[in-house]
Design a protein around this motif. Structure first.
Motif, mmCIF file in Angstrom:
data_model
loop_
_atom_site.group_PDB
_atom_site.id
_atom_site.type_symbol
_atom_site.label_atom_id
_atom_site.label_comp_id
_atom_site.label_asym_id
_atom_site.label_seq_id
_atom_site.Cartn_x
_atom_site.Cartn_y
_atom_site.Cartn_z
ATOM 1 N N GLU A 299 0.819 -1.202 0.000
ATOM 2 C CA GLU A 299 0.000 0.000 0.000
ATOM 3 C C GLU A 299 0.862 1.264 0.000
ATOM 4 N N LEU A 300 1.925 1.268 0.812
ATOM 5 C CA LEU A 300 2.795 2.438 0.839
ATOM 6 C C LEU A 300 3.488 2.634 -0.503
ATOM 7 N N ARG A 301 3.858 1.559 -1.172
ATOM 8 C CA ARG A 301 4.474 1.690 -2.499
ATOM 9 C C ARG A 301 3.505 2.340 -3.484
ATOM 10 N N LYS A 302 2.246 1.912 -3.459
ATOM 11 C CA LYS A 302 1.249 2.506 -4.355
ATOM 12 C C LYS A 302 1.100 4.002 -4.082
ATOM 13 N N ILE A 303 1.037 4.348 -2.799
ATOM 14 C CA ILE A 303 0.864 5.751 -2.416
ATOM 15 C C ILE A 303 2.052 6.583 -2.884
ATOM 16 N N VAL A 304 3.263 6.110 -2.614
ATOM 17 C CA VAL A 304 4.470 6.859 -2.980
ATOM 18 C C VAL A 304 4.596 6.969 -4.491
ATOM 19 N N ASP A 305 4.359 5.877 -5.196
ATOM 20 C CA ASP A 305 4.434 5.910 -6.662
ATOM 21 C C ASP A 305 3.469 6.941 -7.231
ATOM 22 N N HIS A 306 2.252 6.948 -6.720
ATOM 23 C CA HIS A 306 1.229 7.866 -7.228
ATOM 24 C C HIS A 306 1.629 9.314 -7.000
ATOM 25 N N GLU A 307 2.090 9.636 -5.804
ATOM 26 C CA GLU A 307 2.431 11.021 -5.483
ATOM 27 C C GLU A 307 3.670 11.481 -6.249
ATOM 28 N N CYS A 308 4.667 10.622 -6.350
ATOM 29 C CA CYS A 308 5.877 11.002 -7.083
ATOM 30 C C CYS A 308 5.595 11.169 -8.579
ATOM 31 N N ALA A 309 4.773 10.290 -9.123
ATOM 32 C CA ALA A 309 4.426 10.406 -10.536
ATOM 33 C C ALA A 309 3.666 11.698 -10.806
ATOM 34 N N ALA A 310 2.763 12.076 -9.882
ATOM 35 C CA ALA A 310 1.984 13.296 -10.064
ATOM 36 C C ALA A 310 2.873 14.537 -10.086
ATOM 37 N N LEU A 311 3.998 14.472 -9.367
ATOM 38 C CA LEU A 311 4.913 15.609 -9.298
ATOM 39 C C LEU A 311 6.077 15.491 -10.279
ATOM 40 N N GLY A 312 6.161 14.348 -10.961
ATOM 41 C CA GLY A 312 7.214 14.155 -11.949
ATOM 42 C C GLY A 312 8.597 14.003 -11.350
ATOM 43 N N ILE A 313 8.683 13.361 -10.204
ATOM 44 C CA ILE A 313 9.984 13.155 -9.555
ATOM 45 C C ILE A 313 10.210 11.667 -9.345
ATOM 46 N N PRO A 314 11.479 11.233 -9.302
ATOM 47 C CA PRO A 314 11.750 9.820 -9.041
ATOM 48 C C PRO A 314 11.414 9.457 -7.596
ATOM 49 N N VAL A 315 11.131 8.188 -7.375
ATOM 50 C CA VAL A 315 10.832 7.704 -6.026
ATOM 51 C C VAL A 315 12.124 7.670 -5.220
ATOM 52 N N PRO A 316 12.182 8.361 -4.070
ATOM 53 C CA PRO A 316 13.397 8.294 -3.248
ATOM 54 C C PRO A 316 13.485 6.966 -2.521
ATOM 55 N N VAL A 317 14.595 6.739 -1.850
ATOM 56 C CA VAL A 317 14.731 5.582 -0.972
ATOM 57 C C VAL A 317 13.779 5.785 0.205
#
Length: 468
Positions: A299-317
């Protein structure tokens, strides 16, 4: 034993209902409330790791915290593997929150599992280092870290220091300049999310002591980056404890990732890390239904992926800090009954007050948070009818309650052993010497063997500190 029906009505934090329904069988053990190797033997005694509580009580006395070592290690591995699978090796990092319970043995179990460690005082840091824990795998937390604590962290080479205020930024910057060091830091933010948990352990709303508001955190980043002494690696967000609703994590992640992106854009820097904290819940009663580590990580991966994609930034560690969810279910407290006192209630009902040889000095959470626990008769089975019981301690406080509402057999008597599951988190960490009662030992059990990992305090220990 089946958890009390109160748990199904009010959860961990709430008020006891006016009427309770007794369980079908007071001898039952519900798996979600007990560590993996806990069983009831043919003789009626509980067993953990192949060892009877009769033998544990005889050798180590009561009260005692009994840790299922295999269960503890299993939960560490579950979190490690779940976040590595969800985010990729090295990109989903787990830090065990030592504040929940830490001793040298636990620090070694964490290290051996390949899990990192979070500490928040010089004392916790000292325990980790004494156990040989690699300093570079430590995070140092705290809302009021002293100069001495920060200096100790720098000397040890702690991997990350979480900054909680402007005063702390100034303090650490000065120490780093003096010592010629460049520590990695995170900035703790409070994202304005009020988690559905007890007021005392909700940590992300504005009116509380931890972290900096989003605008203040942005200004903190400007100072850190502008000074160039501390190495800003990312942001930290922790919304509270004993949380089951992932909605709060979703809102928190959206806000902290938004700040993460704005800092990167404003200063043309890369922040490679983001910590989403911990607070994952565990089952104290039948009301509690915690998600598995795999489900949480997914669930946290889905949330982080969605937010980072919306802002156009890579997923941090991404890192997380589970504590309670690892150590809490692995431990039960073993008590011996001293007195049994029936008390008349309204409507002709009776409650049995079962006094044990511990109490709020070894489990403050019931008095502090109105927390709910379950319990079972641990030294035998019984065919007696269940009675509504309240397990209380030996301290001079009417609020000295260990388990508010539980059904125990009507024939519970002085000398019986009672076990309270789910006491691995915060019980020993918050333990006190109220009424000058020595704190209980911590006994680790695995593969048919038991050993002391934290010894029982003695009256001599108490007197040794009293130099008057």
């Amino acid at each position: 034993m089946r958890a009390h029906e109160a748990g199904a009505i009010h959860g961990e934090y709430g008020h006891s209902p006016s009427w309770l329904r007794p369980p079908v069988d007071v001898n039952d053990l519900l798996p979600q409330l007990w560590a993996r190797t806990v069983r009831r033997g043919d003789d009626g005694y509980l067993q953990v790791g192949g060892v009877s509580v009769a033998a544990l009580a005889e050798e180590f006395g009561t009260p005692a915290y009994i840790v299922d070592e295999a269960d503890f290690r299993h939960r560490l591995a579950e979190f490690r593997d779940a976040f590595a699978e969800a985010f990729g090796p090295g990109s989903g990092q787990v830090y065990y929150a030592g504040k929940a319970f830490l001793c040298k043995a636990v620090a070694r179990w964490v290290a051996e599992a390949g899990v990192n460690l979070d500490v928040c005082t010089e004392g916790e840091l000292a325990v980790a280092l004494a156990a040989g824990f690699p300093a570079e795998r430590l995070t140092f937390h705290g809302n009021n870290k002293s100069g001495a604590e920060l200096a100790a962290a720098l000397r040890a080479g702690v991997g990350r220091i979480v900054l909680d205020s402007f005063d702390e930024i100034d303090r650490l910057t000065g120490l780093a300049r003096d010592t010629g060091s460049t520590p990695d830091v995170l900035i703790r933010t409070k994202v304005g999310v009020e988690a559905h948990t007890h007021e005392y352990i909700a940590t992300a709303h504005e009116d509380q002591k931890f972290g900096m508001s989003l605008p203040s955190a942005a200004e903190a980043a400007r100072r850190v980056i502008g000074d160039g002494v501390l190495r800003l690696r990312g942001l930290h967000s922790h919304i509270g404890s004993q949380i089951f609703d992932t909605t709060a994590f979703e809102v928190a992640a959206r806000r902290v990732i938004g700040l993460h992106q704005r800092i990167q854009a404003e200063h043309d820097v890369t922040l490679p890390q983001l910590c989403l904290g911990g607070g994952f819940g565990m089952a104290y009663t039948t009301q509690d239904d915690p998600a598995s580590p795999a489900a949480l990580a997914g669930e946290l991966r889905k949330i982080v992926d969605h937010e980072c994609a919306a802002l156009g930034i890579p997923v941090p560690v991404i890192s997380v800090e589970p504590g309670r969810a690892i150590c809490g279910p692995s431990t039960f407290t073993l008590y011996r009954v001293g007195t049994v006192k029936p008390v008349d209630l309204d409507g002709g009902r009776v409650r049995s007050y079962v006094s044990v040889d511990g109490g709020m000095s070894d489990n403050l959470r019931t008095a502090l948070y109105d927390a709910s626990y379950s319990a079972t008769l641990a030294s035998r089975t019984s065919d007696a009818a269940p009675v509504l019981a309240r397990i209380v301690g030996k301290h001079c406080e009417s609020g000295d309650i260990v388990v508010k509402d539980e059904f125990l057999p009507a024939d519970v008597t002085p000398g019986d052993l009672v076990a309270v599951p789910g006491t691995g988190a915060y019980c020993r960490s918050m333990a006190s010497n109220y009424n000058h009662v020595p704190r209980p030992p911590v006994i680790a059990v695995a593969d048919g063997r038991a050993r002391v990992v934290v010894r029982r305090e003695s009256v001599d220990d108490l007197l040794r500190l009293d130099v008057g």
